[in-house]
Design a protein around this motif. Structure first.
Motif, PDB file in Angstrom:
ATOM      1  N   ASP A 253       0.830  -1.209   0.000  1.00 55.51           N
ATOM      2  CA  ASP A 253       0.000   0.000   0.000  1.00 55.51           C
ATOM      3  C   ASP A 253       0.866   1.261   0.000  1.00 55.51           C
ATOM      4  O   ASP A 253       0.404   2.369   0.312  1.00 55.51           O
ATOM      5  N   ASP A 254       2.126   1.103  -0.371  1.00 58.93           N
ATOM      6  CA  ASP A 254       3.014   2.242  -0.559  1.00 58.93           C
ATOM      7  C   ASP A 254       2.413   3.199  -1.595  1.00 58.93           C
ATOM      8  O   ASP A 254       1.796   2.749  -2.575  1.00 58.93           O
ATOM      9  N   PRO A 255       2.534   4.504  -1.404  1.00 63.62           N
ATOM     10  CA  PRO A 255       1.978   5.457  -2.374  1.00 63.62           C
ATOM     11  C   PRO A 255       2.455   5.220  -3.801  1.00 63.62           C
ATOM     12  O   PRO A 255       1.725   5.497  -4.763  1.00 63.62           O
ATOM     13  N   GLY A 256       3.668   4.704  -3.960  1.00 64.64           N
ATOM     14  CA  GLY A 256       4.175   4.429  -5.300  1.00 64.64           C
ATOM     15  C   GLY A 256       3.394   3.345  -6.020  1.00 64.64           C
ATOM     16  O   GLY A 256       3.255   3.391  -7.254  1.00 64.64           O
ATOM     17  N   VAL A 257       2.886   2.363  -5.278  1.00 68.98           N
ATOM     18  CA  VAL A 257       2.072   1.314  -5.899  1.00 68.98           C
ATOM     19  C   VAL A 257       0.774   1.911  -6.417  1.00 68.98           C
ATOM     20  O   VAL A 257       0.322   1.613  -7.533  1.00 68.98           O
ATOM     21  N   ARG A 258       0.167   2.769  -5.612  1.00 69.78           N
ATOM     22  CA  ARG A 258      -1.064   3.439  -6.047  1.00 69.78           C
ATOM     23  C   ARG A 258      -0.801   4.299  -7.287  1.00 69.78           C
ATOM     24  O   ARG A 258      -1.593   4.298  -8.235  1.00 69.78           O
ATOM     25  N   GLU A 259       0.310   5.031  -7.277  1.00 72.20           N
ATOM     26  CA  GLU A 259       0.652   5.862  -8.440  1.00 72.20           C
ATOM     27  C   GLU A 259       0.853   5.000  -9.687  1.00 72.20           C
ATOM     28  O   GLU A 259       0.439   5.381 -10.793  1.00 72.20           O
ATOM     29  N   ALA A 260       1.482   3.832  -9.514  1.00 69.93           N
ATOM     30  CA  ALA A 260       1.692   2.935 -10.650  1.00 69.93           C
ATOM     31  C   ALA A 260       0.366   2.442 -11.208  1.00 69.93           C
ATOM     32  O   ALA A 260       0.181   2.348 -12.434  1.00 69.93           O
ATOM     33  N   LEU A 261      -0.570   2.112 -10.326  1.00 71.41           N
ATOM     34  CA  LEU A 261      -1.895   1.673 -10.783  1.00 71.41           C
ATOM     35  C   LEU A 261      -2.619   2.806 -11.513  1.00 71.41           C
ATOM     36  O   LEU A 261      -3.278   2.577 -12.531  1.00 71.41           O
ATOM     37  N   GLU A 262      -2.504   4.024 -11.013  1.00 72.92           N
ATOM     38  CA  GLU A 262      -3.132   5.173 -11.675  1.00 72.92           C
ATOM     39  C   GLU A 262      -2.518   5.387 -13.060  1.00 72.92           C
ATOM     40  O   GLU A 262      -3.225   5.658 -14.043  1.00 72.92           O
ATOM     41  N   THR A 263      -1.196   5.270 -13.146  1.00 64.22           N
ATOM     42  CA  THR A 263      -0.515   5.429 -14.435  1.00 64.22           C
ATOM     43  C   THR A 263      -0.920   4.324 -15.398  1.00 64.22           C
ATOM     44  O   THR A 263      -1.189   4.581 -16.587  1.00 64.22           O
ATOM     45  N   PHE A 264      -0.978   3.104 -14.899  1.00 62.00           N
ATOM     46  CA  PHE A 264      -1.388   1.957 -15.715  1.00 62.00           C
ATOM     47  C   PHE A 264      -2.821   2.138 -16.214  1.00 62.00           C
ATOM     48  O   PHE A 264      -3.122   1.883 -17.391  1.00 62.00           O
ATOM     49  N   LYS A 265      -3.694   2.594 -15.343  1.00 63.93           N
ATOM     50  CA  LYS A 265      -5.094   2.834 -15.720  1.00 63.93           C
ATOM     51  C   LYS A 265      -5.181   3.863 -16.847  1.00 63.93           C
ATOM     52  O   LYS A 265      -5.920   3.670 -17.825  1.00 63.93           O
ATOM     53  N   ARG A 266      -4.431   4.934 -16.715  1.00 61.46           N
ATOM     54  CA  ARG A 266      -4.434   5.966 -17.753  1.00 61.46           C
ATOM     55  C   ARG A 266      -3.864   5.423 -19.060  1.00 61.46           C
ATOM     56  O   ARG A 266      -4.369   5.715 -20.146  1.00 61.46           O
ATOM     57  N   MET A 267      -2.840   4.591 -18.959  1.00 62.61           N
ATOM     58  CA  MET A 267      -2.202   4.016 -20.133  1.00 62.61           C
ATOM     59  C   MET A 267      -3.162   3.109 -20.909  1.00 62.61           C
ATOM     60  O   MET A 267      -3.130   3.043 -22.145  1.00 62.61           O
ATOM     61  N   LEU A 268      -4.033   2.409 -20.187  1.00 65.33           N
ATOM     62  CA  LEU A 268      -4.970   1.485 -20.837  1.00 65.33           C
ATOM     63  C   LEU A 268      -5.978   2.200 -21.740  1.00 65.33           C
ATOM     64  O   LEU A 268      -6.626   1.566 -22.574  1.00 65.33           O
ATOM     65  N   GLN A 269      -6.080   3.518 -21.605  1.00 73.57           N
ATOM     66  CA  GLN A 269      -6.953   4.289 -22.489  1.00 73.57           C
ATOM     67  C   GLN A 269      -6.392   4.365 -23.911  1.00 73.57           C
ATOM     68  O   GLN A 269      -7.110   4.744 -24.838  1.00 73.57           O
ATOM     69  N   TYR A 270      -5.135   3.975 -24.076  1.00 75.48           N
ATOM     70  CA  TYR A 270      -4.485   4.108 -25.377  1.00 75.48           C
ATOM     71  C   TYR A 270      -4.164   2.763 -26.033  1.00 75.48           C
ATOM     72  O   TYR A 270      -3.436   2.720 -27.014  1.00 75.48           O
TER      73      TYR A 270
END
Length: 445
Positions: A253-270
């Motif tokens: 639950d490190d903030p970096g894991v959450r940031e990675a999931l957010e980045t991955f989610k945004r990436m899936l739009q492309y």
């Protein structure tokens, strides 16, 4: 915090793999159990079947594609030239990017019918499964007699070792964090291949505006989505924290894991709309055809581009470390060991000697598309991509792959795969973090 992994019984693993793969492999005749309890520092007398003239070695793998099959056949040809009296049985199992083969292997191992040697990824896939279940012989005697401690990197040997014993021989090294791209697409649109996440999203918007899919994905087989995510995760949190996720020093639950999931989610739009109906080869074809611009895949995709699709590196396609991972090498290594209770122990030892030799690795890897695990390879035998990868392998910081068995136990990897599979559909970051924390809590203590 010291990391320990809960070990499942082989029978449990077998059932899980059979369920996941949807196929099985019933054992044939029981294996000769002679020679299964030899000490690690010596070699046993020739077993009865070998002494009686039946000299064979059965090689079990999932190498059935063009480049990988060619590499295996090249290795077999070299072995038969050196040992014309030993018959080689190529027992490769196709389908599921190795999932089918692993299911058949689990059935055979639990049923007392092990192949003479089998493909297994270095790291936890080897150690937490077959070594923990006491199914493998130590190979210290081979490393000593063949001088392998001097030519295999120490960190790689450690990935194949437990309690001072080394249990397999690495035939190759693949890199997981590679971004392949179509050079013509980038040149025609006056775009520079991105190296950071900010650059990726800027380029992705420009490509999308021109009707070109920015990022190809084929997650019909769920490991491919995890493969993309682990590269994003590495790029966001860096190698030290990434490695810490698996030794318990960094929380999921490190903030970096959450940031990675957010980045991955945004990436899936492309990604391409039909990603769930495609496999990794299909996604690579989209890049080859110019229908998509980029793809994150292990560098076996380079072998697919050149061997199957007849593309030229640095002409038709290019490559770079995946975004924000310059200086880090995500390691995936195929290895082979010596199972206990096999029928052809001495012939198998001879095969392992060839597999770990400089000559053997220089025959196999140029055809497979990988680089040698040894540090003394003949660089002239390799293409531009491989030469770059060999340089990075020797200088970059190394990290293990979740999707390919080196970072975590099979049970932990499967749970992470399930979390990411659901996340691709729902995009629920909070739930994904909670599920990753729960998975880690069940496997790490």
């Amino acid at each position: 915090m010291k990391r320990t992994v809960k070990v499942s019984l082989v029978a449990t693993l077998c059932a899980a793999l059979l369920l996941a793969a949807g196929c099985g492999g019933a054992p044939s005749q029981p294996a000769n159990q002679g020679g299964s309890n030899q000490p690690s520092g010596s070699q046993s007398p020739v077993s009865g079947s070998e002494a009686g003239g039946e000299k064979q070695v059965e090689i079990f793998s999932w190498w059935t594609g063009a480049g990988e099959a060619a590499g295996l056949e090249g290795l077999i040809k070299l072995f038969t030239e050196k040992h014309p009296d030993i018959e080689v049985i190529n027992a490769a199992v196709a389908g599921g990017a190795g999932t089918n083969a692993k299911a058949v292997l689990a059935s055979r191992m639990s049923g007392g019918n092990p192949p003479d040697t089998f493909q297994v990824h270095a790291g936890h896939e080897l150690l937490d499964t077959w070594v923990a279940a006491d199914k493998m012989e130590p190979l210290n005697f081979l490393y000593e007699s063949e001088g392998w401690y001097d030519v295999f990197p120490k960190q790689l040997v450690e990935m194949m070792s437990k309690d001072g014993n080394v249990y397999s021989v690495a035939v190759n090294i693949h890199r997981g964090n590679v971004m392949f791209y179509n050079k013509k697409v980038f040149d025609e649109n006056n775009l520079t291949p991105p190296t950071t996440f900010d650059e990726f999203f800027t380029v992705a918007e420009a490509l999308k505006a021109k009707g070109i899919t920015p990022l190809a994905l084929g997650d019909k087989e769920p490991w491919t989505a995890l493969h993309l995510f682990e590269s994003v995760l590495l790029g966001v949190i860096g190698p030290e924290k990434y490695n810490g996720l698996f030794d318990g020093s960094v929380s999921w639950d490190d903030p970096g894991v959450r940031e990675a999931l957010e980045t991955f989610k945004r990436m899936l739009q492309y990604v391409n709309d039909d990603h769930a109906a495609r496999n990794w080869q299909d996604a690579s074809q989209l890049v080859a055809q110019g229908k998509a611009a980029m793809n994150v895949m292990g560098d076996w995709a380079k072998g697919y581009f050149t061997t199957d699709l007849n593309l030229k590196g640095n002409v038709d396609f290019g490559w770079a470390p995946s975004w924000n991972t310059e200086g880090t090498f995500m390691v995936i290594s195929d290895t082979f060991g010596l199972p206990k209770g096999i029928q052809h122990r001495e012939a198998t030892i001879e095969f392992l000697k060839v597999l770990g030799s400089r000559e053997g690795q220089d025959v196999f890897n140029p055809l497979k598309g990988s680089i040698p695990a040894r540090t003394d390879a003949d660089v002239s035998k390799y293409d531009d991509y491989s030469k770059e990868a060999m340089q990075d392998w020797s200088t970059n910081e190394l990290t293990p792959s979740i999707a390919h068995g080196s970072a975590a136990s099979p049970g932990f990897s499967e749970k992470i795969t399930q979390v990411i599979t659901v996340f691709v559909t729902t995009g629920n970051v909070d739930q994904a973090v909670a599920d990753l924390v729960a998975a880690a809590g069940a496997e790490l203590k």
